[in-house]
Scaffold this motif. Structure first.
Motif, PDB file in Angstrom:
ATOM      1  N   ALA A  12       0.824  -1.218   0.000  1.00 58.88           N
ATOM      2  CA  ALA A  12       0.000   0.000   0.000  1.00 58.88           C
ATOM      3  C   ALA A  12       0.854   1.263   0.000  1.00 58.88           C
ATOM      4  O   ALA A  12       0.545   2.235  -0.707  1.00 58.88           O
ATOM      5  N   VAL A  13       1.924   1.253   0.767  1.00 58.22           N
ATOM      6  CA  VAL A  13       2.823   2.420   0.805  1.00 58.22           C
ATOM      7  C   VAL A  13       3.470   2.630  -0.560  1.00 58.22           C
ATOM      8  O   VAL A  13       3.548   3.760  -1.065  1.00 58.22           O
ATOM      9  N   ILE A  14       3.915   1.551  -1.185  1.00 57.83           N
ATOM     10  CA  ILE A  14       4.523   1.653  -2.511  1.00 57.83           C
ATOM     11  C   ILE A  14       3.504   2.173  -3.518  1.00 57.83           C
ATOM     12  O   ILE A  14       3.814   3.060  -4.331  1.00 57.83           O
ATOM     13  N   ALA A  15       2.273   1.653  -3.472  1.00 56.84           N
ATOM     14  CA  ALA A  15       1.216   2.115  -4.383  1.00 56.84           C
ATOM     15  C   ALA A  15       0.943   3.606  -4.181  1.00 56.84           C
ATOM     16  O   ALA A  15       0.784   4.360  -5.147  1.00 56.84           O
ATOM     17  N   ALA A  16       0.906   4.029  -2.934  1.00 57.77           N
ATOM     18  CA  ALA A  16       0.646   5.447  -2.642  1.00 57.77           C
ATOM     19  C   ALA A  16       1.770   6.334  -3.163  1.00 57.77           C
ATOM     20  O   ALA A  16       1.507   7.381  -3.774  1.00 57.77           O
ATOM     21  N   ILE A  17       3.003   5.931  -2.942  1.00 58.72           N
ATOM     22  CA  ILE A  17       4.144   6.728  -3.418  1.00 58.72           C
ATOM     23  C   ILE A  17       4.126   6.809  -4.944  1.00 58.72           C
ATOM     24  O   ILE A  17       4.335   7.881  -5.527  1.00 58.72           O
ATOM     25  N   TYR A  18       3.874   5.685  -5.607  1.00 62.54           N
ATOM     26  CA  TYR A  18       3.810   5.662  -7.069  1.00 62.54           C
ATOM     27  C   TYR A  18       2.733   6.641  -7.557  1.00 62.54           C
ATOM     28  O   TYR A  18       2.984   7.463  -8.438  1.00 62.54           O
ATOM     29  N   THR A  19       1.550   6.553  -6.961  1.00 63.14           N
ATOM     30  CA  THR A  19       0.429   7.408  -7.375  1.00 63.14           C
ATOM     31  C   THR A  19       0.740   8.885  -7.147  1.00 63.14           C
ATOM     32  O   THR A  19       0.463   9.726  -8.011  1.00 63.14           O
ATOM     33  N   VAL A  20       1.331   9.206  -6.030  1.00 64.52           N
ATOM     34  CA  VAL A  20       1.688  10.604  -5.729  1.00 64.52           C
ATOM     35  C   VAL A  20       2.728  11.114  -6.727  1.00 64.52           C
ATOM     36  O   VAL A  20       2.628  12.247  -7.213  1.00 64.52           O
ATOM     37  N   LEU A  21       3.706  10.289  -7.062  1.00 60.19           N
ATOM     38  CA  LEU A  21       4.726  10.710  -8.035  1.00 60.19           C
ATOM     39  C   LEU A  21       4.106  10.971  -9.407  1.00 60.19           C
ATOM     40  O   LEU A  21       4.463  11.942 -10.078  1.00 60.19           O
ATOM     41  N   VAL A  22       3.171  10.115  -9.818  1.00 57.82           N
ATOM     42  CA  VAL A  22       2.500  10.365 -11.106  1.00 57.82           C
ATOM     43  C   VAL A  22       1.678  11.646 -11.027  1.00 57.82           C
ATOM     44  O   VAL A  22       1.670  12.444 -11.958  1.00 57.82           O
ATOM     45  N   PHE A  23       0.995  11.847  -9.915  1.00 59.00           N
ATOM     46  CA  PHE A  23       0.210  13.073  -9.744  1.00 59.00           C
ATOM     47  C   PHE A  23       1.110  14.310  -9.827  1.00 59.00           C
ATOM     48  O   PHE A  23       0.795  15.263 -10.528  1.00 59.00           O
ATOM     49  N   LEU A  24       2.235  14.282  -9.129  1.00 59.00           N
ATOM     50  CA  LEU A  24       3.142  15.430  -9.115  1.00 59.00           C
ATOM     51  C   LEU A  24       3.778  15.692 -10.475  1.00 59.00           C
ATOM     52  O   LEU A  24       4.051  16.841 -10.834  1.00 59.00           O
ATOM     53  N   GLY A  31       1.634   9.907 -22.665  1.00 60.34           N
ATOM     54  CA  GLY A  31       1.845  10.292 -24.045  1.00 60.34           C
ATOM     55  C   GLY A  31       2.961   9.519 -24.706  1.00 60.34           C
ATOM     56  O   GLY A  31       3.625   8.684 -24.090  1.00 60.34           O
ATOM     57  N   PRO A  32       3.190   9.795 -26.002  1.00 57.98           N
ATOM     58  CA  PRO A  32       4.180   9.036 -26.770  1.00 57.98           C
ATOM     59  C   PRO A  32       5.631   9.324 -26.353  1.00 57.98           C
ATOM     60  O   PRO A  32       6.517   8.526 -26.611  1.00 57.98           O
ATOM     61  N   PHE A  33       5.852  10.458 -25.725  1.00 58.06           N
ATOM     62  CA  PHE A  33       7.188  10.807 -25.236  1.00 58.06           C
ATOM     63  C   PHE A  33       7.059  11.040 -23.737  1.00 58.06           C
ATOM     64  O   PHE A  33       6.829  12.156 -23.301  1.00 58.06           O
ATOM     65  N   GLN A  34       7.177   9.970 -22.971  1.00 58.37           N
ATOM     66  CA  GLN A  34       6.916  10.085 -21.547  1.00 58.37           C
ATOM     67  C   GLN A  34       8.128   9.732 -20.706  1.00 58.37           C
ATOM     68  O   GLN A  34       8.967   8.922 -21.084  1.00 58.37           O
ATOM     69  N   PHE A  35       8.191  10.402 -19.587  1.00 53.50           N
ATOM     70  CA  PHE A  35       9.214  10.143 -18.579  1.00 53.50           C
ATOM     71  C   PHE A  35       8.478  10.074 -17.249  1.00 53.50           C
ATOM     72  O   PHE A  35       8.236  11.080 -16.606  1.00 53.50           O
ATOM     73  N   ARG A  36       8.043   8.865 -16.902  1.00 52.35           N
ATOM     74  CA  ARG A  36       7.246   8.653 -15.690  1.00 52.35           C
ATOM     75  C   ARG A  36       8.203   8.362 -14.532  1.00 52.35           C
ATOM     76  O   ARG A  36       8.659   7.245 -14.337  1.00 52.35           O
ATOM     77  N   ILE A  37       8.474   9.387 -13.748  1.00 53.49           N
ATOM     78  CA  ILE A  37       9.418   9.279 -12.632  1.00 53.49           C
ATOM     79  C   ILE A  37       9.038   8.151 -11.684  1.00 53.49           C
ATOM     80  O   ILE A  37       9.907   7.465 -11.138  1.00 53.49           O
ATOM     81  N   ALA A  38       7.742   7.905 -11.517  1.00 54.97           N
ATOM     82  CA  ALA A  38       7.275   6.834 -10.633  1.00 54.97           C
ATOM     83  C   ALA A  38       7.811   5.471 -11.061  1.00 54.97           C
ATOM     84  O   ALA A  38       7.918   4.548 -10.242  1.00 54.97           O
ATOM     85  N   GLU A  39       8.185   5.331 -12.318  1.00 55.95           N
ATOM     86  CA  GLU A  39       8.722   4.060 -12.805  1.00 55.95           C
ATOM     87  C   GLU A  39      10.069   3.709 -12.176  1.00 55.95           C
ATOM     88  O   GLU A  39      10.524   2.570 -12.272  1.00 55.95           O
ATOM     89  N   ALA A  40      10.688   4.650 -11.499  1.00 60.10           N
ATOM     90  CA  ALA A  40      11.909   4.330 -10.740  1.00 60.10           C
ATOM     91  C   ALA A  40      11.590   3.298  -9.661  1.00 60.10           C
ATOM     92  O   ALA A  40      12.459   2.511  -9.265  1.00 60.10           O
ATOM     93  N   LEU A  41      10.347   3.273  -9.208  1.00 54.62           N
ATOM     94  CA  LEU A  41       9.937   2.327  -8.169  1.00 54.62           C
ATOM     95  C   LEU A  41       9.840   0.900  -8.679  1.00 54.62           C
ATOM     96  O   LEU A  41       9.703  -0.032  -7.877  1.00 54.62           O
TER      97      LEU A  41
END
Length: 159
Positions: A12-24, A31-41
């Motif tokens: 749950a903590v990991i899911a929350a951090i991932y979601t917050v990072l995507v939100f931020l 999109g076709p050119f994406q850099f999803r910082i949450a993917e570091a997790l």
């Protein structure tokens, strides 16, 4: 403490951090050119099996909030596959970020193309998505992995 509760809490903590990072960082996460910082997790399965449902649920929640049904289904499935394969490769920490990079590069361009969110060619988007994943999971993720590896006994529990 009960191991099941610990496992669920960790996920749950990991899911929350991932979601917050995507939100931020939502403007660079889609999109076709994406850099999803949450993917570091996505390197977290190296430390704990709880990261598999954790990053998957985080991706699902993020896609529900910001994307479409195709991304909700197939983007989340890509994250699940990548997380599971990363967990299977955890014997060699340098292999851990490879599954999220490859799986997302193979699946997400099709999602974008057939959901009508991209006009670029599939091969171009594969390269683009792989590049963003390489930066997020490969570079940021490995920095996170090496940092957490020094304190893993404090943060992660073995089940």
């Amino acid at each position: 403490m009960n191991k099941k509760i610990l496992y669920l809490t960790e996920a749950a903590v990991i899911a929350a951090i991932y979601t917050v990072l995507v939100f931020l960082f939502q403007y660079s996460s889609f999109g076709p050119f994406q850099f999803r910082i949450a993917e570091a997790l996505t390197i977290l399965p190296y430390f704990s099996a709880a990261a598999i449902p954790g990053v998957t649920l985080g991706c699902l929640l993020s896609n529900i909030l910001f994307s479409n049904i195709f991304d909700i289904i197939f983007g989340t499935l890509a994250t699940l596959i990548g997380a599971y394969l990363s967990y299977r490769l955890r014997a060699n920490k340098f292999l851990v970020p490879i599954p999220p990079i490859v799986v997302n590069a193979l699946i997400i361009p099709w999602v974008l193309k057939y959901a009508g969110f991209a006009e670029e060619s599939i091969p171009l988007m594969m390269v683009s998505i792989a590049g963003g994943q390489l930066l997020a999971a490969g570079v940021l993720g490995m920095l996170l992995l090496f940092t957490l590896d020094k304190v893993k006994h404090i943060i992660f529990k073995n089940y």
